[in-house]
Design an enzyme around this catalytic site. Structure first.
Site, PDB file in Angstrom:
ATOM      1  N   GLY A  58       0.961  -1.182  -0.330  1.00  0.00           N
ATOM      2  CA  GLY A  58       0.222   0.074   0.004  1.00  0.00           C
ATOM      3  C   GLY A  58       1.095   0.884  -0.112  1.00  0.00           C
ATOM      4  O   GLY A  58       0.610   2.595   0.554  1.00  0.00           O
ATOM      5  N   SER A  77       1.378   3.694  -2.515  1.00  0.00           N
ATOM      6  CA  SER A  77       0.742   4.700  -3.329  1.00  0.00           C
ATOM      7  C   SER A  77      -0.278   5.419  -2.782  1.00  0.00           C
ATOM      8  O   SER A  77      -0.039   6.636  -3.806  1.00  0.00           O
ATOM      9  CB  SER A  77      -0.128   3.225  -4.752  1.00  0.00           C
ATOM     10  OG  SER A  77      -0.909   3.171  -3.301  1.00  0.00           O
ATOM     11  N   ARG A  78       0.054   5.566  -1.459  1.00  0.00           N
ATOM     12  CA  ARG A  78      -0.917   7.216  -1.594  1.00  0.00           C
ATOM     13  C   ARG A  78      -1.061   6.548   0.675  1.00  0.00           C
ATOM     14  O   ARG A  78      -0.400   5.797   1.106  1.00  0.00           O
ATOM     15  CB  ARG A  78      -2.313   6.252  -0.944  1.00  0.00           C
ATOM     16  CG  ARG A  78      -2.778   6.691  -3.071  1.00  0.00           C
ATOM     17  CD  ARG A  78      -4.670   6.524  -2.823  1.00  0.00           C
ATOM     18  NE  ARG A  78      -4.985   4.920  -2.898  1.00  0.00           N
ATOM     19  CZ  ARG A  78      -6.134   5.155  -1.443  1.00  0.00           C
ATOM     20  NH1 ARG A  78      -6.316   5.786  -0.997  1.00  0.00           N
ATOM     21  NH2 ARG A  78      -6.789   3.898  -2.227  1.00  0.00           N
ATOM     22  N   VAL A 122      -3.084  -7.967  -1.812  1.00  0.00           N
ATOM     23  CA  VAL A 122      -2.707  -8.564  -0.463  1.00  0.00           C
ATOM     24  C   VAL A 122      -2.575  -9.870   0.117  1.00  0.00           C
ATOM     25  O   VAL A 122      -2.531 -10.290   0.805  1.00  0.00           O
ATOM     26  CB  VAL A 122      -1.622  -7.496   0.347  1.00  0.00           C
ATOM     27  CG1 VAL A 122      -0.935  -6.890   0.079  1.00  0.00           C
ATOM     28  CG2 VAL A 122      -3.149  -7.055   1.085  1.00  0.00           C
ATOM     29  N   ASN A 128       1.614  -2.259   5.779  1.00  0.00           N
ATOM     30  CA  ASN A 128       0.979  -0.932   5.471  1.00  0.00           C
ATOM     31  C   ASN A 128      -0.263  -0.919   5.011  1.00  0.00           C
ATOM     32  O   ASN A 128      -1.591  -0.378   5.122  1.00  0.00           O
ATOM     33  CB  ASN A 128       1.767  -0.060   5.542  1.00  0.00           C
ATOM     34  CG  ASN A 128       0.454   1.475   4.898  1.00  0.00           C
ATOM     35  OD1 ASN A 128       0.496   1.799   5.917  1.00  0.00           O
ATOM     36  ND2 ASN A 128       0.170   1.226   3.979  1.00  0.00           N
ATOM     37  N   SER A 186      -3.168  -0.615  14.105  1.00  0.00           N
ATOM     38  CA  SER A 186      -4.450   1.181  14.478  1.00  0.00           C
ATOM     39  C   SER A 186      -4.795   0.661  15.955  1.00  0.00           C
ATOM     40  O   SER A 186      -4.666   0.137  16.607  1.00  0.00           O
ATOM     41  CB  SER A 186      -5.711   0.783  13.909  1.00  0.00           C
ATOM     42  OG  SER A 186      -6.804   1.671  14.117  1.00  0.00           O
ATOM     43  N   TYR A 195     -12.404  -4.369  10.967  1.00  0.00           N
ATOM     44  CA  TYR A 195     -11.427  -3.880  11.726  1.00  0.00           C
ATOM     45  C   TYR A 195     -10.441  -4.588  11.875  1.00  0.00           C
ATOM     46  O   TYR A 195      -9.603  -4.495  12.411  1.00  0.00           O
ATOM     47  CB  TYR A 195     -11.463  -2.937  10.728  1.00  0.00           C
ATOM     48  CG  TYR A 195     -10.630  -1.825  10.881  1.00  0.00           C
ATOM     49  CD1 TYR A 195      -9.720  -1.381   9.331  1.00  0.00           C
ATOM     50  CD2 TYR A 195      -9.746  -0.885  11.642  1.00  0.00           C
ATOM     51  CE1 TYR A 195      -8.564  -0.992   9.693  1.00  0.00           C
ATOM     52  CE2 TYR A 195      -8.459   0.547  12.094  1.00  0.00           C
ATOM     53  CZ  TYR A 195      -7.993  -0.383  10.709  1.00  0.00           C
ATOM     54  OH  TYR A 195      -7.512   0.491  10.464  1.00  0.00           O
ATOM     55  N   LYS A 228      -6.589  -6.427  12.534  1.00  0.00           N
ATOM     56  CA  LYS A 228      -5.596  -5.357  13.155  1.00  0.00           C
ATOM     57  C   LYS A 228      -4.891  -6.577  14.380  1.00  0.00           C
ATOM     58  O   LYS A 228      -4.133  -6.710  14.913  1.00  0.00           O
ATOM     59  CB  LYS A 228      -5.398  -3.831  13.878  1.00  0.00           C
ATOM     60  CG  LYS A 228      -6.059  -3.476  12.310  1.00  0.00           C
ATOM     61  CD  LYS A 228      -5.328  -3.262  11.712  1.00  0.00           C
ATOM     62  CE  LYS A 228      -5.198  -2.070  10.707  1.00  0.00           C
ATOM     63  NZ  LYS A 228      -3.853  -1.995   9.531  1.00  0.00           N
TER      64      LYS A 228
END
Ligand code: NAP
Length: 256
Positions: free
Chosen positions: A13, A15-16, A65, A91, A147, A160, A164
């Site tokens: 990840g 790219s951003r 991924v 990431n 997170s 989420y 994590k």
């Protein structure tokens, strides 16, 4: 903090957002960078150009991924291109806001698979593909971007949080299993960060939808930036972080 010359990082990840900042910071500190992305080819190529402008090598790899075969192919190609990967930054992730925050029972099978795929199977796939290779390096690092959700376990954040927490278990276990091979494994756990994901999240939370309006009520008067997360990653993988492993660092201004 220089000192990463001769090392190569694969950042998922990249790219951003936070991943982009990590790519640029590690390159700034001397590392070459393998940049993974899922969909944003133009953005990933822009990051690669920025890395090259810093005098470091960059290559770009498209792979979801969550897809083990795609991750294996990406890692094989990155090793062939760079000769060695000795920093892995897990990431890439999808926020609960990306699926409009369903409860545990409301979430569809597709939503479960999307979040657990990216946030948990992703790190599992990259670690299985790269950790055996990384043992050859005298020093290697795996960083898991987690997170505060793994601690908070908030309502409508369950898919989420579960991803994590699982990724953190992976990191804590690897830290013990791979220490004899010179591998440091650490977790960086942000609170709210000013990225696409963060901006989407605040539209679903009480308070302003404008990140700048949230600065005043944030710790130290500003919302955390991607560069703040990248700085902690850079510290952990640097020589200054050589005695740190098996740790979870919250980068959230102390605000839970
Ligand atoms: P973002 O701005 O939404 O960027 C997500 C990045 O992950 C993009 O580069 C995206 O690639 C990539 N990605 C998503 N799914 C992928 C997949 N299946 N395979 C490969 N790449 C994938 O998110 P961010 O805020 O930078 O978040 C980065 C990490 O920090 C995540 O793990 C997130 O959970 C964590 N985090 C973020 C916050 C926050 O407030 N922003 C807080 C705590 C933790 P494309 O560009 O190709 O789509």
């Amino acid at each position: 903090m220089a000192g990463l010359e001769g090392r190569t990082a694969l950042v998922t990840g990249g790219s951003r957002g936070i991943g982009r900042a990590i790519c640029l910071r590690l390159a700034n500190d001397g590392a070459d960078v393998a940049i993974n992305y899922a969909n944003s080819a133009d953005a990933a190529n822009e990051v690669a150009e920025e890395v090259r402008a810093l005098g470091r090598r960059a290559e770009v790899y498209q792979a979801d991924v969550a897809d083990r075969d795609a991750v294996n192919a990406m890692c094989e190609q990155a090793i062939a291109d760079f000769g060695q990967i000795d920093i892995l930054v897990n990431n890439a992730g999808i926020g609960s806001s990306g699926i409009n925050r369903p409860t545990i029972t409301e979430a569809t099978q597709e939503q479960w698979e999307l979040l657990i795929g990216a946030n948990l199977w992703g790190p599992i796939n990259t670690c299985r593909a790269l950790v055996p290779h990384m043992r050859a390096a005298e020093r290697s690092d795996v960083i898991m971007i987690s997170s505060v959700a793994s601690l908070n376990m908030g309502p409508r954040m369950g898919l989420y949080s579960i991803g994590k927490v699982g990724a953190e278990a992976l990191a804590f276990t690897l830290a013990k299993e791979e220490r004899e091979h010179g591998m440091r494994v650490n977790i960086v756990a942000p609170g709210l960060v000013d990225t696409d994901m963060g901006r989407k999240l605040i539209t679903l939370l009480p308070g302003s939808d404008d990140m700048r309006e949230r600065d005043a009520s944030s710790p130290f008067g500003f919302v955390c930036t991607p560069a703040d997360i990248a700085a902690e990653v850079a510290h952990l993988v640097s020589d200054d972080g050589r005695y740190i492993t098996n740790q979870r660092i919250y980068v959230n201004g102390g605000g839970f």
